[in-house]
Write a protein that holds these residues in place. Structure first.
Motif, PDB file in Angstrom:
ATOM      1  N   SER A 375      29.752  -0.422   6.691  1.00 12.08           N
ATOM      2  CA  SER A 375      28.904  -1.606   6.854  1.00 12.08           C
ATOM      3  C   SER A 375      28.630  -2.288   5.515  1.00 12.08           C
ATOM      4  O   SER A 375      28.515  -3.503   5.446  1.00 12.08           O
ATOM      5  CB  SER A 375      27.581  -1.227   7.517  1.00 12.08           C
ATOM      6  OG  SER A 375      26.860  -0.294   6.708  1.00 12.08           O
ATOM      7  N   ALA A 376      28.522  -1.497   4.427  1.00 11.58           N
ATOM      8  CA  ALA A 376      28.262  -2.073   3.100  1.00 11.58           C
ATOM      9  C   ALA A 376      28.555  -1.020   2.041  1.00 11.58           C
ATOM     10  O   ALA A 376      28.546   0.184   2.317  1.00 11.58           O
ATOM     11  CB  ALA A 376      26.816  -2.555   2.974  1.00 11.58           C
ATOM     12  N   VAL A 377      28.834  -1.498   0.834  1.00 11.48           N
ATOM     13  CA  VAL A 377      28.971  -0.614  -0.329  1.00 11.48           C
ATOM     14  C   VAL A 377      27.894  -0.994  -1.330  1.00 11.48           C
ATOM     15  O   VAL A 377      27.387  -2.123  -1.320  1.00 11.48           O
ATOM     16  CB  VAL A 377      30.374  -0.712  -0.970  1.00 11.48           C
ATOM     17  CG1 VAL A 377      31.445  -0.324   0.019  1.00 11.48           C
ATOM     18  CG2 VAL A 377      30.638  -2.115  -1.512  1.00 11.48           C
ATOM     19  N   LEU A 393      28.732   4.457  -0.039  1.00 10.20           N
ATOM     20  CA  LEU A 393      29.375   3.910   1.154  1.00 10.20           C
ATOM     21  C   LEU A 393      28.419   4.085   2.324  1.00 10.20           C
ATOM     22  O   LEU A 393      28.078   5.211   2.688  1.00 10.20           O
ATOM     23  CB  LEU A 393      30.696   4.629   1.447  1.00 10.20           C
ATOM     24  CG  LEU A 393      31.797   4.524   0.395  1.00 10.20           C
ATOM     25  CD1 LEU A 393      33.002   5.356   0.818  1.00 10.20           C
ATOM     26  CD2 LEU A 393      32.222   3.083   0.185  1.00 10.20           C
ATOM     27  N   GLU A 394      27.968   2.981   2.883  1.00 10.71           N
ATOM     28  CA  GLU A 394      27.080   3.026   4.043  1.00 10.71           C
ATOM     29  C   GLU A 394      27.905   2.727   5.290  1.00 10.71           C
ATOM     30  O   GLU A 394      28.536   1.683   5.394  1.00 10.71           O
ATOM     31  CB  GLU A 394      25.942   2.014   3.896  1.00 10.71           C
ATOM     32  CG  GLU A 394      25.029   2.297   2.713  1.00 10.71           C
ATOM     33  CD  GLU A 394      23.853   1.349   2.659  1.00 10.71           C
ATOM     34  OE1 GLU A 394      23.707   0.545   3.620  1.00 10.71           O
ATOM     35  OE2 GLU A 394      23.097   1.393   1.685  1.00 10.71           O
ATOM     36  N   HIS A 401      27.410   7.916   2.126  1.00 11.37           N
ATOM     37  CA  HIS A 401      28.129   8.821   1.234  1.00 11.37           C
ATOM     38  C   HIS A 401      27.932   8.316  -0.200  1.00 11.37           C
ATOM     39  O   HIS A 401      28.296   7.166  -0.502  1.00 11.37           O
ATOM     40  CB  HIS A 401      29.617   8.866   1.575  1.00 11.37           C
ATOM     41  CG  HIS A 401      29.910   9.309   2.975  1.00 11.37           C
ATOM     42  ND1 HIS A 401      29.809  10.621   3.377  1.00 11.37           N
ATOM     43  CD2 HIS A 401      30.282   8.611   4.077  1.00 11.37           C
ATOM     44  CE1 HIS A 401      30.118  10.724   4.648  1.00 11.37           C
ATOM     45  NE2 HIS A 401      30.413   9.512   5.103  1.00 11.37           N
ATOM     46  N   THR A 402      27.367   9.142  -1.061  1.00  8.32           N
ATOM     47  CA  THR A 402      27.091   8.764  -2.439  1.00  8.32           C
ATOM     48  C   THR A 402      27.985   9.566  -3.377  1.00  8.32           C
ATOM     49  O   THR A 402      27.947  10.797  -3.376  1.00  8.32           O
ATOM     50  CB  THR A 402      25.618   9.021  -2.797  1.00  8.32           C
ATOM     51  OG1 THR A 402      24.775   8.303  -1.888  1.00  8.32           O
ATOM     52  CG2 THR A 402      25.329   8.570  -4.221  1.00  8.32           C
ATOM     53  N   PHE A 403      28.770   8.849  -4.171  1.00 12.55           N
ATOM     54  CA  PHE A 403      29.663   9.468  -5.141  1.00 12.55           C
ATOM     55  C   PHE A 403      29.081   9.208  -6.533  1.00 12.55           C
ATOM     56  O   PHE A 403      28.911   8.050  -6.936  1.00 12.55           O
ATOM     57  CB  PHE A 403      31.071   8.897  -5.021  1.00 12.55           C
ATOM     58  CG  PHE A 403      31.665   9.054  -3.640  1.00 12.55           C
ATOM     59  CD1 PHE A 403      32.242  10.247  -3.264  1.00 12.55           C
ATOM     60  CD2 PHE A 403      31.608   8.029  -2.719  1.00 12.55           C
ATOM     61  CE1 PHE A 403      32.772  10.415  -1.995  1.00 12.55           C
ATOM     62  CE2 PHE A 403      32.128   8.171  -1.446  1.00 12.55           C
ATOM     63  CZ  PHE A 403      32.717   9.374  -1.087  1.00 12.55           C
ATOM     64  N   ARG A 424      31.497  -5.712   2.215  1.00 14.44           N
ATOM     65  CA  ARG A 424      30.216  -6.315   1.846  1.00 14.44           C
ATOM     66  C   ARG A 424      29.559  -5.490   0.751  1.00 14.44           C
ATOM     67  O   ARG A 424      29.312  -4.295   0.924  1.00 14.44           O
ATOM     68  CB  ARG A 424      29.298  -6.381   3.067  1.00 14.44           C
ATOM     69  CG  ARG A 424      27.880  -6.826   2.743  1.00 14.44           C
ATOM     70  CD  ARG A 424      27.050  -6.953   4.009  1.00 14.44           C
ATOM     71  NE  ARG A 424      25.656  -7.112   3.696  1.00 14.44           N
ATOM     72  CZ  ARG A 424      24.768  -6.131   3.724  1.00 14.44           C
ATOM     73  NH1 ARG A 424      25.145  -4.913   4.048  1.00 14.44           N
ATOM     74  NH2 ARG A 424      23.491  -6.356   3.437  1.00 14.44           N
ATOM     75  N   VAL A 425      29.287  -6.140  -0.380  1.00  9.85           N
ATOM     76  CA  VAL A 425      28.598  -5.485  -1.491  1.00  9.85           C
ATOM     77  C   VAL A 425      27.109  -5.717  -1.315  1.00  9.85           C
ATOM     78  O   VAL A 425      26.645  -6.855  -1.311  1.00  9.85           O
ATOM     79  CB  VAL A 425      29.086  -6.022  -2.851  1.00  9.85           C
ATOM     80  CG1 VAL A 425      28.371  -5.312  -3.991  1.00  9.85           C
ATOM     81  CG2 VAL A 425      30.584  -5.846  -2.983  1.00  9.85           C
TER      82      VAL A 425
END
Length: 698
Positions: A375-377, A393-394, A401-403, A424-425
């Protein structure tokens, strides 16, 4: 309705006893079902259809497709009114009649069995009791007059069928009906049996997930991993994708298989099989024990009888032909270290691979996120004064997910990549400046300073609404107008004497030195920060109650409207928990346009009120300045005159010499006084008086 296709967005496919929602469409390719969970498309051409039935399901209707060679497919989620358009479309587009299935409702458990393709059909008095897809069967065993079917377990099904028993009498039957039943099930069921020789074998293959070294054997219908402790059998129908990813050191290759359902080790599930091969290994040659005719007919030329090359290349080509899946490799993204980004996920360090249609993280845990799931980054910091940033990454299902710990030098390259892919940022900045504006990624040449996209967004929002500050400039204190050094040091004796002491230094200068030493001692005892805090607190003015209030942000407007609903949905929730829950719900809101518009409207009203307030305040200040201008000017002149009149005599004398004052009055006993001395003193006093009058007139 489009005459070339017909589509159903709320359809569901029956998979091992559970319904999987997705999108079903019929077009020139035939049946196409999109599984949003796996991203896999099921495509069945009309030429492969044998029969299509319109069936009644509890509370709804469905479609059942029998294939000439292959499993049966069932779909649900239709209405009774859908029968006519579907039937008409099948007749016009595929020249196939949609039939209605006549089911037995007696509930008898005694009937006859027949096999049609890979489906077992149980009939009660010439009516269908049930259909059983044999690809759900994992094992078939026989006893005396009895056959037992065991089924594959399905993790997503709340209620699953695990076993079914059939009683098959022997009396009056020709041959052995039990053996015939058993052989039919084995031929058509999805039973993993290591019969015959393997097409390809590899020894001591290192595996990262599950960890260990395994002997890998490739059979026509499944893949077997044999280890010292555990054995795994992976059917080709469970392989969703094949990835071959290069290690950043250019000496290793990751061979990744995405699996659904995953392989199991006790209670542990492995949705990915990750093998690690070295590029420096010698090339291998493999001759597949498959007849040429079968290679052409069954595998449609996807396989070659003789294969040679690196181990991972040969294994990839064999699985590509057997599984009929494309091999995914890194896309056009190029970072400073190649096609991957070194980072960490939770506590595990690994590599993030931006692909053409998604992201893959290797290796613990392995993660694959497709673009259509995102849905968005978000670009954020990992915290502290580090030289890295975070990438989030949502997904549409609310998971994030968080890197962490991506290198600062990868920032612009990763942003350009996600922008090019149309993702979408989330933290682009203010929408008023244009939705197409990129994040300000101008990294300062000073390496000690680090760009923070999230902080930049906060600053932009703050500048947008921070037109009025609580603290105002002090217009009364103007040390430059005093024209003295002492005024800058907040000395009350701005017009003091400038005479020098015995050391040759003026008194104001010594006063400054004393104050400086006193301040240093204060810093040592209390601390510089506390002293500044105390001065700031003493000098801060009260806020003007007439000043307009700052406008609310989009989030606060939404929170004011949603607070009552949160309290109603979660009775007894505390104030702190309301804020936490509101933050979680706000992240799930995908369309913020409504609240952004309200916030923009409030900002415009605030700007108008602020301009009116500032104009009114300037008018009041001008009136006060006009009233006090004349009195201030006269007071200043009087002060300057007083300073000049109080100046000491410019003549100096020795401290040991006796000096008589001008006001000395001679007595009769003063024999040293004469008339000439009296006349000289009188003349001197008159001259001094005239000079004083001239100075006052000036």
């Amino acid at each position: 309705m489009n005459l070339d296709s017909i589509e159903f967005s709320n359809a569901s496919q029956e998979v091992t006893g559970s319904l999987v929602s997705g999108k079903l469409s019929f077009n020139n390719r035939g049946l196409v079902f999109r599984n949003p969970g796996t991203g896999k498309n099921l495509v069945v051409a009309p030429t492969d259809w044998e029969d299509v039935f319109w069936i009644r399901i509890a509370g709804a209707f469905g479609l059942k497709f029998f294939l000439k060679s292959g499993p049966m497919h069932q779909f649900a989620g239709f209405k009774e009114t859908d029968f006519e358009p579907i039937s008409k479309f099948f007749r016009n587009s595929y020249q196939i009649d949609l039939k209605e299935e006549d089911k037995s409702l007696k509930g008898w458990n005694w009937g006859s069995v027949k096999f049609r393709g890979k489906v077992l059909e149980f009939n009660v008095e010439r009516q269908v009791g049930f259909h059983l897809p044999l690809n759900y069967v994992s094992q078939c065993t026989t006893g005396k007059n009895e056959a037992v079917l065991e089924f594959h377990a399905h993790e997503d099904a709340s209620v699953a069928l695990m076993e079914m028993r059939f009683y098959i009498p022997q009396e009056g039957a020709e041959g052995d009906p039990l053996e015939s039943f058993h052989q039919n099930v084995l031929d058509k069921a999805d039973i993993v049996q290591a019969t015959g020789e393997a097409l390809m074998s590899l020894h001591e293959v290192p595996s990262l997930t599950p960890r260990g070294r395994y002997e890998l054997k490739v059979y026509p219908t499944f893949l077997q991993l044999h280890g010292k402790t555990f054995d795994y059998k992976i059917t080709y129908s469970s392989i969703l994708r094949i990835f071959i990813l290069p290690h950043p050191d250019s000496r290793q290759m990751f061979f990744v298989l995405s699996l659904d359902p995953p392989i199991k080790q006790g209670q542990t599930r492995y949705p990915f099989l990750i093998l690690n091969f070295k590029k420096e290994e010698d090339s291998i040659e493999v001759d597949l024990e498959i007849p040429e005719k079968e290679l052409k007919e069954k595998y449609d030329g996807r396989l070659e009888k003789h294969l040679s090359g690196q181990t991972y290349e040969v294994l990839g080509r064999v699985l590509k032909g057997l599984v009929n899946r494309k091999i995914t490799v890194p896309g056009a993204f190029k970072g400073t270290t190649g096609s991957s980004l070194s980072c960490s996920y939770k506590a595990a360090v690994g590599f993030l691979y931006p692909l053409d249609r998604g992201f893959v993280f290797v290796h613990k845990p392995a993660i694959h996120v497709r673009f259509d799931e995102i849905s968005a980054v978000n670009f954020a910091r990992s915290g502290g004064n580090t030289r890295s940033f975070d990438f989030e990454l949502e997904t549409k299902n609310g998971q994030t997910h968080t890197f962490n710990g991506l290198g600062k030098e990868e920032y612009s390259k990763l942003f350009d990549y996600v922008t090019e892919k149309g993702l979408r940022v989330k933290n682009r900045g203010d929408k008023d400046e244009g939705a197409s504006r990129k994040i300000d990624m101008v990294l300062d040449s000073d390496e000690d300073e680090e760009h923070d996209a999230y902080m930049q967004k906060v600053k932009n929002e703050g500048r947008a609404r921070d037109d009025g500050d609580d603290e105002e400039d002090d217009e009364d204190f103007k040390p430059q107008e005093d024209n003295s050094d002492v005024a800058e040091e907040f000395d009350s004796d701005a017009g003091g004497s400038s005479e020098e002491d015995e050391d040759g230094e003026s008194k104001p200068k010594k006063e400054k030195e004393k104050k400086k030493k006193k301040a240093n001692r204060y810093d040592d005892e209390v601390g510089d920060g506390e002293r500044k805090k105390k001065r700031k607190k003493e000098g801060k003015k009260d806020k003007d109650p007439n000043m307009p209030k700052r406008p609310l942000s989009a989030y606060m407007i939404w929170l004011n409207e949603a607070r009552d609903k949160i309290k109603a949905d979660f009775p007894g929730i505390s104030v702190v928990d309301i804020s936490k829950k509101a933050g979680e719900l706000w992240k799930q809101v995908t369309d913020h346009k409504k609240w952004d518009d309200k916030a923009a409207e409030a900002k415009k009203e605030y700007d108008i009120k602020m301009r009116e307030y500032e104009k009114k305040r300037r008018d009041e200040d001008n009136d006060e300045d006009d009233e006090g201008a004349s009195s201030s000017k006269q007071s200043k002149k009087s002060s300057q005159a007083s300073k000049k009149s109080s100046k000491p005599s410019s003549s100096t004398s020795s401290p040991n010499k006796m000096v008589k004052s001008d006001e000395f009055v001679a007595t009769d006993d003063d024999t040293s006084s004469s008339d000439d001395d009296k006349a000289a003193r009188s003349k001197k006093r008159a001259k001094s008086s005239e000079e004083s009058e001239v100075e006052l007139s000036d």
